[in-house]
Design a protein around this motif. Sequence first.
Motif, PDB file in Angstrom:
ATOM      1  N   ALA A   1      -7.235   8.781  -6.267  1.00 36.44           N
ATOM      2  CA  ALA A   1      -7.310   8.510  -4.827  1.00 36.44           C
ATOM      3  C   ALA A   1      -8.706   8.832  -4.290  1.00 36.44           C
ATOM      4  O   ALA A   1      -9.150   8.249  -3.302  1.00 36.44           O
ATOM      5  CB  ALA A   1      -6.250   9.321  -4.091  1.00 36.44           C
ATOM      6  N   ASP A   2      -9.416   9.743  -4.944  1.00 39.43           N
ATOM      7  CA  ASP A   2     -10.785  10.064  -4.552  1.00 39.43           C
ATOM      8  C   ASP A   2     -11.739   8.909  -4.846  1.00 39.43           C
ATOM      9  O   ASP A   2     -12.733   8.722  -4.173  1.00 39.43           O
ATOM     10  CB  ASP A   2     -11.273  11.291  -5.341  1.00 39.43           C
ATOM     11  CG  ASP A   2     -11.005  12.565  -4.558  1.00 39.43           C
ATOM     12  OD1 ASP A   2     -10.825  12.467  -3.339  1.00 39.43           O
ATOM     13  OD2 ASP A   2     -10.951  13.634  -5.203  1.00 39.43           O
ATOM     14  N   ARG A   3     -11.414   8.156  -5.941  1.00 41.48           N
ATOM     15  CA  ARG A   3     -12.327   7.098  -6.379  1.00 41.48           C
ATOM     16  C   ARG A   3     -11.941   5.737  -5.822  1.00 41.48           C
ATOM     17  O   ARG A   3     -12.758   4.831  -5.773  1.00 41.48           O
ATOM     18  CB  ARG A   3     -12.299   6.990  -7.912  1.00 41.48           C
ATOM     19  CG  ARG A   3     -12.776   8.237  -8.597  1.00 41.48           C
ATOM     20  CD  ARG A   3     -12.515   8.189 -10.077  1.00 41.48           C
ATOM     21  NE  ARG A   3     -13.304   7.153 -10.745  1.00 41.48           N
ATOM     22  CZ  ARG A   3     -13.473   7.104 -12.056  1.00 41.48           C
ATOM     23  NH1 ARG A   3     -12.922   8.009 -12.834  1.00 41.48           N
ATOM     24  NH2 ARG A   3     -14.175   6.158 -12.605  1.00 41.48           N
ATOM     25  N   LYS A   4     -10.661   5.587  -5.479  1.00 38.55           N
ATOM     26  CA  LYS A   4     -10.161   4.262  -5.182  1.00 38.55           C
ATOM     27  C   LYS A   4      -9.558   4.280  -3.781  1.00 38.55           C
ATOM     28  O   LYS A   4      -8.716   5.135  -3.486  1.00 38.55           O
ATOM     29  CB  LYS A   4      -9.069   3.946  -6.230  1.00 38.55           C
ATOM     30  CG  LYS A   4      -8.596   2.543  -6.283  1.00 38.55           C
ATOM     31  CD  LYS A   4      -7.628   2.391  -7.469  1.00 38.55           C
ATOM     32  CE  LYS A   4      -7.142   0.983  -7.635  1.00 38.55           C
ATOM     33  NZ  LYS A   4      -6.498   0.408  -6.501  1.00 38.55           N
ATOM     34  N   LYS A   5      -9.998   3.318  -2.950  1.00 37.13           N
ATOM     35  CA  LYS A   5      -9.575   3.353  -1.548  1.00 37.13           C
ATOM     36  C   LYS A   5      -8.070   3.111  -1.403  1.00 37.13           C
ATOM     37  O   LYS A   5      -7.370   3.860  -0.752  1.00 37.13           O
ATOM     38  CB  LYS A   5     -10.357   2.293  -0.786  1.00 37.13           C
ATOM     39  CG  LYS A   5     -10.487   2.612   0.678  1.00 37.13           C
ATOM     40  CD  LYS A   5     -11.548   1.750   1.332  1.00 37.13           C
ATOM     41  CE  LYS A   5     -10.862   0.608   2.049  1.00 37.13           C
ATOM     42  NZ  LYS A   5     -11.480  -0.663   2.015  1.00 37.13           N
TER      43      LYS A   5
ATOM     44  N   LEU B   1       0.874  -1.168   0.000  1.00 31.84           N
ATOM     45  CA  LEU B   1       0.000   0.000   0.000  1.00 31.84           C
ATOM     46  C   LEU B   1       0.909   1.215   0.000  1.00 31.84           C
ATOM     47  O   LEU B   1       1.808   1.299   0.815  1.00 31.84           O
ATOM     48  CB  LEU B   1      -0.824  -0.037   1.281  1.00 31.84           C
ATOM     49  CG  LEU B   1      -2.010   0.884   1.350  1.00 31.84           C
ATOM     50  CD1 LEU B   1      -2.983   0.566   0.239  1.00 31.84           C
ATOM     51  CD2 LEU B   1      -2.683   0.725   2.705  1.00 31.84           C
ATOM     52  N   VAL B   2       0.730   2.126  -0.947  1.00 31.38           N
ATOM     53  CA  VAL B   2       1.713   3.183  -1.023  1.00 31.38           C
ATOM     54  C   VAL B   2       1.281   4.513  -0.446  1.00 31.38           C
ATOM     55  O   VAL B   2       1.746   4.922   0.615  1.00 31.38           O
ATOM     56  CB  VAL B   2       2.245   3.366  -2.456  1.00 31.38           C
ATOM     57  CG1 VAL B   2       3.243   2.308  -2.774  1.00 31.38           C
ATOM     58  CG2 VAL B   2       1.163   3.420  -3.479  1.00 31.38           C
ATOM     59  N   LEU B   3       0.420   5.174  -1.105  1.00 34.70           N
ATOM     60  CA  LEU B   3       0.081   6.535  -0.707  1.00 34.70           C
ATOM     61  C   LEU B   3      -1.434   6.694  -0.685  1.00 34.70           C
ATOM     62  O   LEU B   3      -2.148   5.983  -1.355  1.00 34.70           O
ATOM     63  CB  LEU B   3       0.662   7.520  -1.720  1.00 34.70           C
ATOM     64  CG  LEU B   3       2.184   7.498  -1.926  1.00 34.70           C
ATOM     65  CD1 LEU B   3       2.539   8.296  -3.148  1.00 34.70           C
ATOM     66  CD2 LEU B   3       2.897   8.044  -0.722  1.00 34.70           C
ATOM     67  N   GLY B   4      -1.860   7.669   0.069  1.00 39.08           N
ATOM     68  CA  GLY B   4      -3.292   7.952   0.115  1.00 39.08           C
ATOM     69  C   GLY B   4      -3.580   9.322  -0.457  1.00 39.08           C
ATOM     70  O   GLY B   4      -2.661  10.001  -0.930  1.00 39.08           O
ATOM     71  N   LYS B   5      -4.862   9.723  -0.376  1.00 39.92           N
ATOM     72  CA  LYS B   5      -5.201  10.981  -1.035  1.00 39.92           C
ATOM     73  C   LYS B   5      -4.626  12.202  -0.314  1.00 39.92           C
ATOM     74  O   LYS B   5      -4.617  13.292  -0.847  1.00 39.92           O
ATOM     75  CB  LYS B   5      -6.703  11.085  -1.271  1.00 39.92           C
ATOM     76  CG  LYS B   5      -7.546  11.452  -0.123  1.00 39.92           C
ATOM     77  CD  LYS B   5      -8.965  11.415  -0.646  1.00 39.92           C
ATOM     78  CE  LYS B   5      -9.889  12.210   0.209  1.00 39.92           C
ATOM     79  NZ  LYS B   5     -11.262  12.076  -0.219  1.00 39.92           N
ATOM     80  N   HIS B   6      -4.128  11.974   0.911  1.00 40.75           N
ATOM     81  CA  HIS B   6      -3.536  13.116   1.617  1.00 40.75           C
ATOM     82  C   HIS B   6      -2.031  13.197   1.407  1.00 40.75           C
ATOM     83  O   HIS B   6      -1.364  14.057   1.966  1.00 40.75           O
ATOM     84  CB  HIS B   6      -3.887  13.051   3.111  1.00 40.75           C
ATOM     85  CG  HIS B   6      -5.369  13.021   3.313  1.00 40.75           C
ATOM     86  ND1 HIS B   6      -6.181  14.085   2.963  1.00 40.75           N
ATOM     87  CD2 HIS B   6      -6.189  12.056   3.767  1.00 40.75           C
ATOM     88  CE1 HIS B   6      -7.437  13.763   3.209  1.00 40.75           C
ATOM     89  NE2 HIS B   6      -7.466  12.542   3.689  1.00 40.75           N
ATOM     90  N   SER B   7      -1.501  12.296   0.607  1.00 43.48           N
ATOM     91  CA  SER B   7      -0.051  12.337   0.364  1.00 43.48           C
ATOM     92  C   SER B   7       0.294  13.566  -0.473  1.00 43.48           C
ATOM     93  O   SER B   7      -0.397  13.900  -1.422  1.00 43.48           O
ATOM     94  CB  SER B   7       0.402  11.113  -0.413  1.00 43.48           C
ATOM     95  OG  SER B   7      -0.055   9.962   0.194  1.00 43.48           O
ATOM     96  N   GLY B   8       1.383  14.190  -0.118  1.00 40.32           N
ATOM     97  CA  GLY B   8       1.770  15.411  -0.841  1.00 40.32           C
ATOM     98  C   GLY B   8       2.547  15.080  -2.104  1.00 40.32           C
ATOM     99  O   GLY B   8       2.908  13.931  -2.348  1.00 40.32           O
ATOM    100  N   ARG B   9       2.797  16.138  -2.861  1.00 38.47           N
ATOM    101  CA  ARG B   9       3.576  16.021  -4.098  1.00 38.47           C
ATOM    102  C   ARG B   9       4.940  15.395  -3.858  1.00 38.47           C
ATOM    103  O   ARG B   9       5.448  14.630  -4.634  1.00 38.47           O
ATOM    104  CB  ARG B   9       3.816  17.420  -4.675  1.00 38.47           C
ATOM    105  CG  ARG B   9       2.834  17.833  -5.696  1.00 38.47           C
ATOM    106  CD  ARG B   9       3.212  19.202  -6.250  1.00 38.47           C
ATOM    107  NE  ARG B   9       2.086  19.744  -6.985  1.00 38.47           N
ATOM    108  CZ  ARG B   9       0.953  20.155  -6.416  1.00 38.47           C
ATOM    109  NH1 ARG B   9       0.803  20.108  -5.115  1.00 38.47           N
ATOM    110  NH2 ARG B   9      -0.034  20.618  -7.159  1.00 38.47           N
ATOM    111  N   HIS B  10       5.536  15.789  -2.707  1.00 41.28           N
ATOM    112  CA  HIS B  10       6.894  15.370  -2.430  1.00 41.28           C
ATOM    113  C   HIS B  10       6.971  13.847  -2.248  1.00 41.28           C
ATOM    114  O   HIS B  10       7.809  13.165  -2.845  1.00 41.28           O
ATOM    115  CB  HIS B  10       7.392  16.101  -1.177  1.00 41.28           C
ATOM    116  CG  HIS B  10       8.862  15.990  -1.009  1.00 41.28           C
ATOM    117  ND1 HIS B  10       9.746  16.497  -1.930  1.00 41.28           N
ATOM    118  CD2 HIS B  10       9.600  15.385  -0.046  1.00 41.28           C
ATOM    119  CE1 HIS B  10      10.967  16.222  -1.535  1.00 41.28           C
ATOM    120  NE2 HIS B  10      10.908  15.546  -0.401  1.00 41.28           N
ATOM    121  N   GLY B  11       6.034  13.347  -1.433  1.00 42.96           N
ATOM    122  CA  GLY B  11       5.973  11.896  -1.195  1.00 42.96           C
ATOM    123  C   GLY B  11       5.711  11.163  -2.496  1.00 42.96           C
ATOM    124  O   GLY B  11       6.297  10.106  -2.778  1.00 42.96           O
TER     125      GLY B  11
END
Length: 526
Positions: A369-373, A331-341
């Motif tokens: 990320a909005d559509r996919k958990k 699992l990598v990143l979520g919708k709150h992950s920033g550009r940098h990450g």
Amino acid sequence: MKTAPDPQRIVIFDTTLRDGEQAPGASLTMREKLDIAKALVALNVDIIEAGFPIASPDDFEAVKSIAQTVKGPVVAGLARCVDKDIQRCAEAVCAGPKPCIHVFLATSPIHREYKLHMSRQGVIKQAVASVRYARKFCQEVEFSAEDASRTEPAFLAEVVEAVIDAGACTVNIPDTVGYAVPNEFGRLIEGLFETVPNIGLARIHVHCHNDLGLAVANSLAAVQAGARGVECTINGLGERAGNCALEEVVMALRTRADVFGLKTGIRTRELYRVSRLVSRLTGLSVQRNKAIVGANAFAHEAGIHQDGILKHRSTYEIMRAEDVGIEEHELVLGKHSGRHGFQNKLQKMGLALSPAELERAYTRFIALADRKKNLYDDDLLAIARDEISESPAVGLYALEYLHVSAGTGTIPTATVRIRRGKETLEDAGTGDGPVDAALRTIDRITGITGHLLDFALQSVTIGQDALGEVTLRVQFDQTILSAKAASPDIVDASARAYLSCVNRIALRNAAVKAAAVKPARKESRA
Ligand code: KIV
Ligand code: ZN
């Protein structure tokens, strides 16, 4: 002081960018070749065969730029035993710090009689002259006896002795048509070690094609008989049934070190990543049950196997998935992950995007990320690769808007808007189904007509919300191209994959136009 090579060390010569790229539909852009070359450096291959410089101006530029860019491996270029090929190859590979000129000439009676119309002595004379000529440009010269496995063993031994005398540091024994079987091929190599007096002065490589599915087995038989270099490609990519698969030969040597007593310098944890990169860039999928890197290679379905694995891994597992770089659907990143990450993660996967590409990829990532958990490595790779191939700097057309209406009793209709530089092009059209309507409309807009040969759909990761990855094979006149694209919407994925083929044709057309102004000849492939 020069140290003697380790007798247990097998040199890995990767020819994904030369022989692999000759696979139907696998043509790569310069940027894609550079990305793969960088991934091969991370994998720690010993030699990268970057292309066939005389074949076209594009091949020349790609080999030159890879030679100048990569640090670590030797960079080889292919040349026929012809002076102008060797000069062109030298110009490309000698632009970098570790050049190798790889010359080849067929030695088998079939090739001598029907293709070359040359006598045995003629073949030896030309091979020797070319090796000597190539040595004027660099130290590392490899000679390949094309169709060696169908050559009379005593004559092959004469050729090998002569080219080593002429200065070849490496002599390659190819099974060009994938005809050999392991015992016989091993015996051929053993015979060379018994009969060629100066064989200790060169490294013997093998280069096996997979027409009978024996490329890896033949390569392993050859190293047991004394060969110390294996020529291979990622995912076994190559003409017809392909070449010896790098990941398979490397993991066989490692897993059965008890049998072979040999080692390579490959960082095996990079294998899966490079395999996915090559598959995505060439558009050629890896079959699910492919050894080492296939999606099912480490999946245990049967209850009895799962039970055994839970009790002790060694019951049914001979290698660990981690050792080839397969992590549990990380699992990598979520919708709150920033550009940098986001950028960091892409860099770790070997993708360096320009600021504009990064911005577009990030926007798509947030929308997804909005559509996919759950978002996985493969989702990111799919998004980033699409943005690279759609970049106006690389391709010419980028999909901006797509609307399709279809259903029982209606004529499937597509409205498509495409960006081309500063221009916006829009049209609508119908087709036999929603995908056909979208592709036909793209044809109308671009004026480039393709004929769909194959369409395959696969989910990128797990779960109902997984991205759908579409792989297409498309024919444009004499050219067949493959491409992949991923999206939650399969018509959108199809349109993107199709556009990436169209862009390659558009780029090629532009190159042909430019060449018409300044003539350049396309040589036949090896
Ligand atoms: O298969 C082959 O014989 C080749 C040579 C050019 C090495 O690719
Ligand atoms: Zn080959």
